[in-house]
Design an enzyme around this catalytic site. Structure first.
Site, mmCIF file in Angstrom:
data_model
loop_
_atom_site.group_PDB
_atom_site.id
_atom_site.type_symbol
_atom_site.label_atom_id
_atom_site.label_comp_id
_atom_site.label_asym_id
_atom_site.label_seq_id
_atom_site.Cartn_x
_atom_site.Cartn_y
_atom_site.Cartn_z
ATOM 1 N N GLY A 8 41.105 44.271 49.944
ATOM 2 C CA GLY A 8 39.758 44.927 48.653
ATOM 3 C C GLY A 8 38.350 44.909 49.383
ATOM 4 N N GLN A 55 33.390 47.140 45.400
ATOM 5 C CA GLN A 55 32.037 47.401 45.268
ATOM 6 C C GLN A 55 31.539 45.739 46.512
ATOM 7 O OE1 GLN A 55 30.746 45.968 41.610
ATOM 8 N NE2 GLN A 55 28.484 46.383 41.913
ATOM 9 N N ASP A 74 42.839 47.601 52.807
ATOM 10 C CA ASP A 74 42.349 48.350 51.201
ATOM 11 C C ASP A 74 43.460 48.254 51.096
ATOM 12 O OD1 ASP A 74 39.804 48.243 48.765
ATOM 13 O OD2 ASP A 74 41.782 49.735 48.578
ATOM 14 N N ARG A 95 44.158 51.732 49.930
ATOM 15 C CA ARG A 95 43.773 53.026 50.198
ATOM 16 C C ARG A 95 43.271 53.195 51.826
ATOM 17 N NH1 ARG A 95 38.746 53.695 48.240
ATOM 18 N NH2 ARG A 95 37.952 52.038 46.415
ATOM 19 N N ASP A 152 48.820 46.615 51.173
ATOM 20 C CA ASP A 152 48.510 46.385 49.923
ATOM 21 C C ASP A 152 48.781 45.017 49.315
ATOM 22 O OD1 ASP A 152 51.424 47.282 47.219
ATOM 23 O OD2 ASP A 152 49.385 45.649 47.316
ATOM 24 N N TYR A 196 42.330 40.256 32.129
ATOM 25 C CA TYR A 196 41.401 40.166 33.144
ATOM 26 C C TYR A 196 40.781 38.211 33.357
ATOM 27 C CZ TYR A 196 37.421 40.042 36.708
ATOM 28 O OH TYR A 196 36.311 40.071 37.341
HETATM 29 C C1 VAH Z 1 33.891 43.297 35.676
HETATM 30 N N1 VAH Z 1 31.964 43.684 37.179
HETATM 31 O O1 VAH Z 1 33.188 43.239 34.689
HETATM 32 C C2 VAH Z 1 33.133 42.442 37.139
HETATM 33 C C3 VAH Z 1 32.339 41.591 36.469
HETATM 34 C C4 VAH Z 1 31.396 39.504 34.955
HETATM 35 C C5 VAH Z 1 31.618 41.100 35.345
HETATM 36 O O2 VAH Z 1 33.751 40.192 35.936
HETATM 37 O O3 VAH Z 1 35.077 43.227 35.304
#
Ligand code: VAH
Length: 314
Positions: A8, A12, A34, A36, A52, A141
């Site tokens: 990755g 960012q 990465d 891509r 990948d 997430y």
């Molecule tokens: C997000 N930038 O917003 C990430 C981070 C605490 C936020 O984990 O998913």
């Protein structure tokens, strides 16, 4: 001399970490990957490979060729994007971590995996949020971050893999854009302040979240991996923070430099619900005690540096 593999690398964090690690360990020792192709600027700056990270065979072959002793595994789908396709987020975040941990187990690599304040949920104490506390996140997430922390600790306890991580707050930086997170507003606001003199924020005015300027985040990434293992009581993952910000508060900081700057609000209910489930302020005393974590930038210093670099189109 350390040899590093980064997944990755175009994201960012990766776009900042790769040059810093190459300064530290030498360009040839840091392989950026990465999913891509990242264009000639990135590829011409040092060793790069399209990879990948969910493809276990490809990850294994890459490690066998580059022979890293440390893998910084950054490839992941973030919170807001993850809620658009939760099944994809689970697959990308967990299949890639499993591939990295398995090859690290076989090839004796250390592994850094970022966690997040997104690993906490509504039931977690919000202020302060302790290092060790209840973790029932409300997003896919966050679920992958909790599962990832548990998996990394398991690979350390069961197989002796040197796994370490930090729970990042919202990260603010110039250069590579943020990748679909709930805290992206804290980056976009600077760009819009300079280009339009105004910003329409997708979170409400008093939505307080932990935040950190990217130079401090890079120090945390490297600091935790270079820490003396004998001092570590925790591994996956350490709370780290640098400041707490609300959109209103950051707008006031920007107005010290751009007096006419205006902010208004069009709340995105999905991202507002995610932000509301996250802490107001995390306690990072464990990182300070176990590996001397100490951020350098507060909101004022960050704003000066961000506006300076953006004014020079960095
Ligand atoms: C997000 N930038 O917003 C990430 C981070 C605490 C936020 O984990 O998913």
């Amino acid at each position: 001399m350390k040899r590093i593999l980064i997944t990755g690398a175009g994201g960012q964090i990766g776009s900042w970490l790769v040059p810093r690690l190459r300064e530290l360990y030498g360009e040839a020792n840091v392989l950026a990957t990465d999913v891509r192709h990242l264009g000639s600027d990135f590829a011409d700056a040092g060793p790069f490979q399209v990879l990948d990270a969910t493809d276990a065979k490809a990850v294994g072959e890459c490690v066998m060729r580059h022979r890293p002793d440390t893998v910084y595994h950054l490839a992941a789908i973030l919170s807001a994007t993850g809620e658009k396709d939760p099944q994809l987020a689970w697959h990308v975040n967990m299949a890639s971590l499993e591939a990295v941990l398995e090859v690290a187990r076989e090839q004796h690599c250390a592994v850094f995996t970022p966690s997040s304040i997104g690993a906490f949920g509504h039931d977690t104490p919000k202020d302060p949020t302790p290092q060790d506390t209840i973790m029932r996140p409300a997003t896919m997430y966050g679920i992958t971050k909790v599962a990832g922390e548990l998996l990394c600790d398991y690979y350390h306890t069961r197989y002796g893999v040197d796994t370490r991580g930090v729970r990042f707050p919202g990260l603010i930086s110039y250069g590579a854009p943020p990748g679909g997170g709930t805290t992206d507003w804290a980056v976009d606001i600077y760009y819009k302040a300079l280009s339009d003199g105004r910003y329409t924020c997708f979170l409400g005015p008093d939505s307080q979240l932990d935040m950190m300027y990217m130079p401090d985040a890079i120090d945390a990434l490297i600091g935790v991996m270079e820490a003396d293992a004998d001092r570590l009581q925790h591994r996956n993952a350490f709370n780290v923070t640098a400041m707490q910000l609300t959109p209103t508060g950051l707008a006031a900081e920007i107005r010290k430099h751009i007096p006419h700057f205006e902010i208004d609000f069009e709340v995105d209910p999905v991202r507002q619900a995610i932000a509301d489930s996250w802490p107001d302020r995390i306690d990072d005393s464990a990182a300070r005690e176990e590996w001397d974590w100490s951020p350098s930038f507060d909101a004022s210093a960050m704003t000066v540096d961000m506006l300076e670099h953006l004014n020079h189109n960095d």
